[in-house]
Write a protein that holds these residues in place. Structure first.
Motif, PDB file in Angstrom:
ATOM      1  N   CYS A 194       0.805  -1.225   0.000  1.00 50.35           N
ATOM      2  CA  CYS A 194       0.000   0.000   0.000  1.00 50.35           C
ATOM      3  C   CYS A 194       0.838   1.277   0.000  1.00 50.35           C
ATOM      4  O   CYS A 194       0.280   2.371  -0.031  1.00 50.35           O
ATOM      5  N   LEU A 195       2.151   1.152   0.074  1.00 51.82           N
ATOM      6  CA  LEU A 195       3.092   2.273   0.045  1.00 51.82           C
ATOM      7  C   LEU A 195       3.023   3.180   1.274  1.00 51.82           C
ATOM      8  O   LEU A 195       3.536   4.294   1.261  1.00 51.82           O
ATOM      9  N   GLN A 196       2.387   2.695   2.344  1.00 52.93           N
ATOM     10  CA  GLN A 196       2.358   3.433   3.615  1.00 52.93           C
ATOM     11  C   GLN A 196       3.767   3.417   4.213  1.00 52.93           C
ATOM     12  O   GLN A 196       4.438   2.392   4.173  1.00 52.93           O
ATOM     13  N   PRO A 197       4.257   4.521   4.789  1.00 51.96           N
ATOM     14  CA  PRO A 197       5.563   4.487   5.465  1.00 51.96           C
ATOM     15  C   PRO A 197       5.524   3.471   6.609  1.00 51.96           C
ATOM     16  O   PRO A 197       4.523   3.364   7.320  1.00 51.96           O
ATOM     17  N   VAL A 198       6.595   2.689   6.738  1.00 48.92           N
ATOM     18  CA  VAL A 198       6.663   1.659   7.781  1.00 48.92           C
ATOM     19  C   VAL A 198       7.963   1.801   8.558  1.00 48.92           C
ATOM     20  O   VAL A 198       8.917   2.406   8.091  1.00 48.92           O
ATOM     21  N   ILE A 199       7.978   1.217   9.756  1.00 52.32           N
ATOM     22  CA  ILE A 199       9.165   1.222  10.600  1.00 52.32           C
ATOM     23  C   ILE A 199       9.742  -0.183  10.603  1.00 52.32           C
ATOM     24  O   ILE A 199       9.043  -1.147  10.910  1.00 52.32           O
ATOM     25  N   GLU A 200      11.001  -0.296  10.274  1.00 52.26           N
ATOM     26  CA  GLU A 200      11.670  -1.579  10.242  1.00 52.26           C
ATOM     27  C   GLU A 200      11.893  -2.086  11.660  1.00 52.26           C
ATOM     28  O   GLU A 200      12.216  -1.321  12.566  1.00 52.26           O
TER      29      GLU A 200
END
Length: 78
Positions: free
Chosen positions: A20-26
């Protein structure tokens, strides 16, 4: 980067969910779970570590079960 509730130290402005191209945290070992669509990317080598962990947990459960059975047998024979 700052280390507070709004700006995590692991946040990468270029890392986005593949779906969905939402920013994520690794995560600390890599991989992530998207907070919007719940898409999961597991870290490299996670499958092997998970299998080893399942085996260890099964062994511990078996040992605990055996201890309880022995205690029950001693109690019933006493």
């Amino acid at each position: 980067m700052t280390d507070d509730a709004n700006h995590g130290t692991h946040m990468s402005p270029t890392m986005r969910c593949e779906k969905c191209l939402q920013p994520v945290i690794e995560g600390p070992d890599g991989g992530y779970v998207c907070g919007l669509c719940y898409y999961v990317v597991e870290p490299w080598g996670y499958e092997e570590r998970r299998k080893e962990g399942v085996k260890r947990a099964a062994k511990v459960r078996q040992e605990k079960t055996e201890v309880r059975r022995q205690a029950k047998e001693r109690k019933s024979t006493a």
